[in-house]
Design a protein around this motif. Sequence first.
Motif, PDB file in Angstrom:
ATOM      1  N   LEU A 176       0.852  -1.185   0.000  1.00 16.34           N
ATOM      2  CA  LEU A 176       0.000   0.000   0.000  1.00 16.34           C
ATOM      3  C   LEU A 176       0.890   1.238   0.000  1.00 16.34           C
ATOM      4  O   LEU A 176       1.737   1.404   0.883  1.00 16.34           O
ATOM      5  CB  LEU A 176      -0.888  -0.029   1.246  1.00 16.34           C
ATOM      6  N   LEU A 177       0.727   2.105  -1.013  1.00 15.16           N
ATOM      7  CA  LEU A 177       1.595   3.263  -1.200  1.00 15.16           C
ATOM      8  C   LEU A 177       0.785   4.552  -1.184  1.00 15.16           C
ATOM      9  O   LEU A 177      -0.198   4.686  -1.923  1.00 15.16           O
ATOM     10  CB  LEU A 177       2.340   3.150  -2.531  1.00 15.16           C
ATOM     11  N   LEU A 178       1.207   5.524  -0.373  1.00 14.61           N
ATOM     12  CA  LEU A 178       0.503   6.791  -0.212  1.00 14.61           C
ATOM     13  C   LEU A 178       1.341   7.935  -0.775  1.00 14.61           C
ATOM     14  O   LEU A 178       2.527   8.059  -0.458  1.00 14.61           O
ATOM     15  CB  LEU A 178       0.224   7.045   1.273  1.00 14.61           C
ATOM     16  N   HIS A 179       0.728   8.782  -1.568  1.00 13.01           N
ATOM     17  CA  HIS A 179       1.443   9.881  -2.219  1.00 13.01           C
ATOM     18  C   HIS A 179       1.563  11.104  -1.310  1.00 13.01           C
ATOM     19  O   HIS A 179       1.033  11.150  -0.191  1.00 13.01           O
ATOM     20  CB  HIS A 179       0.738  10.257  -3.526  1.00 13.01           C
ATOM     21  N   GLY A 180       2.234  12.136  -1.822  1.00 16.19           N
ATOM     22  CA  GLY A 180       2.483  13.346  -1.055  1.00 16.19           C
ATOM     23  C   GLY A 180       1.456  14.444  -1.292  1.00 16.19           C
ATOM     24  O   GLY A 180       0.536  14.317  -2.111  1.00 16.19           O
ATOM     25  N   ALA A 196      -1.540   9.441  -6.779  1.00 17.71           N
ATOM     26  CA  ALA A 196      -0.891   8.155  -7.037  1.00 17.71           C
ATOM     27  C   ALA A 196      -0.238   8.153  -8.410  1.00 17.71           C
ATOM     28  O   ALA A 196       0.868   7.636  -8.593  1.00 17.71           O
ATOM     29  CB  ALA A 196      -1.925   7.032  -6.932  1.00 17.71           C
ATOM     30  N   GLU A 197      -0.902   8.757  -9.390  1.00 13.12           N
ATOM     31  CA  GLU A 197      -0.363   8.817 -10.747  1.00 13.12           C
ATOM     32  C   GLU A 197       0.987   9.516 -10.771  1.00 13.12           C
ATOM     33  O   GLU A 197       1.954   9.023 -11.376  1.00 13.12           O
ATOM     34  CB  GLU A 197      -1.364   9.535 -11.664  1.00 13.12           C
ATOM     35  N   ILE A 198       1.081  10.662 -10.120  1.00 15.32           N
ATOM     36  CA  ILE A 198       2.317  11.444 -10.173  1.00 15.32           C
ATOM     37  C   ILE A 198       3.419  10.810  -9.332  1.00 15.32           C
ATOM     38  O   ILE A 198       4.567  10.698  -9.770  1.00 15.32           O
ATOM     39  CB  ILE A 198       2.046  12.890  -9.708  1.00 15.32           C
ATOM     40  N   ASN A 199       3.070  10.396  -8.130  1.00 10.48           N
ATOM     41  CA  ASN A 199       4.105   9.902  -7.217  1.00 10.48           C
ATOM     42  C   ASN A 199       4.615   8.510  -7.577  1.00 10.48           C
ATOM     43  O   ASN A 199       5.821   8.236  -7.475  1.00 10.48           O
ATOM     44  CB  ASN A 199       3.568   9.861  -5.796  1.00 10.48           C
ATOM     45  N   ILE A 256       3.104   6.153 -10.347  1.00  7.01           N
ATOM     46  CA  ILE A 256       2.868   5.528 -11.646  1.00  7.01           C
ATOM     47  C   ILE A 256       3.648   6.204 -12.770  1.00  7.01           C
ATOM     48  O   ILE A 256       4.328   5.542 -13.558  1.00  7.01           O
ATOM     49  CB  ILE A 256       1.357   5.520 -11.964  1.00  7.01           C
ATOM     50  N   LYS A 257       3.563   7.520 -12.855  1.00 11.11           N
ATOM     51  CA  LYS A 257       4.100   8.273 -13.993  1.00 11.11           C
ATOM     52  C   LYS A 257       5.568   7.988 -14.278  1.00 11.11           C
ATOM     53  O   LYS A 257       5.969   7.841 -15.450  1.00 11.11           O
ATOM     54  CB  LYS A 257       3.897   9.764 -13.753  1.00 11.11           C
ATOM     55  N   TYR A 258       6.395   7.894 -13.251  1.00 12.10           N
ATOM     56  CA  TYR A 258       7.840   7.747 -13.453  1.00 12.10           C
ATOM     57  C   TYR A 258       8.319   6.303 -13.311  1.00 12.10           C
ATOM     58  O   TYR A 258       9.519   6.056 -13.238  1.00 12.10           O
ATOM     59  CB  TYR A 258       8.589   8.661 -12.493  1.00 12.10           C
ATOM     60  N   GLY A 259       7.373   5.358 -13.266  1.00 11.81           N
ATOM     61  CA  GLY A 259       7.738   3.955 -13.340  1.00 11.81           C
ATOM     62  C   GLY A 259       8.012   3.256 -12.026  1.00 11.81           C
ATOM     63  O   GLY A 259       8.344   2.063 -12.024  1.00 11.81           O
ATOM     64  N   THR A 260       7.863   3.944 -10.901  1.00 10.79           N
ATOM     65  CA  THR A 260       8.157   3.302  -9.613  1.00 10.79           C
ATOM     66  C   THR A 260       7.242   2.109  -9.368  1.00 10.79           C
ATOM     67  O   THR A 260       7.707   1.011  -9.010  1.00 10.79           O
ATOM     68  CB  THR A 260       8.032   4.313  -8.461  1.00 10.79           C
ATOM     69  N   ALA A 261       5.942   2.291  -9.567  1.00 11.17           N
ATOM     70  CA  ALA A 261       4.998   1.192  -9.331  1.00 11.17           C
ATOM     71  C   ALA A 261       5.257   0.034 -10.292  1.00 11.17           C
ATOM     72  O   ALA A 261       5.179  -1.138  -9.894  1.00 11.17           O
ATOM     73  CB  ALA A 261       3.568   1.693  -9.465  1.00 11.17           C
ATOM     74  N   ALA A 262       5.565   0.345 -11.550  1.00 11.21           N
ATOM     75  CA  ALA A 262       5.835  -0.716 -12.520  1.00 11.21           C
ATOM     76  C   ALA A 262       7.060  -1.531 -12.111  1.00 11.21           C
ATOM     77  O   ALA A 262       7.072  -2.765 -12.226  1.00 11.21           O
ATOM     78  CB  ALA A 262       6.032  -0.118 -13.910  1.00 11.21           C
TER      79      ALA A 262
END
Length: 258
Positions: A31-35, A40-43, A45-51
């Motif tokens: 479970l990941l919480l953004h700032g 969630a997209e910016i923190n 997904i967008k830069y590939g961390t979740a992938a």
Amino acid sequence: MHATTQFLPSFDGAELAVHRLGPVEGGRPLLLLHGLFSSAEINWIKYGTAARLAEAGFACIMPDLRAHGQSAAPHDAAAYPPDVLVRDLVALVGGLGLTDYDLGGFSLGARTALGGVISGGLAPRRLVLGGMGLGGLRGWSGRLDFFLDVIDRFGTIGREDPAYMSQNFLRSTKVDRVAARLLLECLGRGAAVAAARDFAGVTMPTLLVCGTDDHDNGSAQDLASALPDGRYAPIPGNHMTSVTKPELAAAIAGFLRG
């Protein structure tokens, strides 16, 4: 690999957008919480961390916090009681039926994750706090005033002003400023604020991952030392750029596998 989105009710019925990426079967729930002013997209997904984390075998569960992203952003002050983000987090963990999972957050997400453990009774196997230091927890009132000022002076802050980058980030993410202000006002109250001075209940292994040029929330090393089982992992970048680095996912995956 594409994220899927569902909407789940929180403790008060407010709908929270929850994005998922990773193995449907057999993945380790993370479970990941953004700032603040992010999503969630910016923190994640967008830069590939979740992938990258999904490729490492983690089932990433990434809610948009209240007043952010695709989640509810009510303009009623009653929708922002003390500890509202912690209460949302506890409701999500219960609603998702999570019992054996890992929990992480960046900046405001880190504060919320830590608050969930301290005052919300959550017990993840391991905890990841990104972009957070001891000063950001114990000096929260100063940070709170800074962001309230950004909202109040939005559109008038010049390039020479220290708040200029925060104004630009707020503009780019299109966060509802009325809802964000109500959220910030409530974050100065509640048990999670007081609990940030006593970390005895944070007994699980905890990673402090922070950019080497990120000084926004004080010293991550000092926070690691203050926790019963904290360890520090420096990565490149500052508070804005560290979330774009592949080293973030590498540090998180390495720690969670340990």
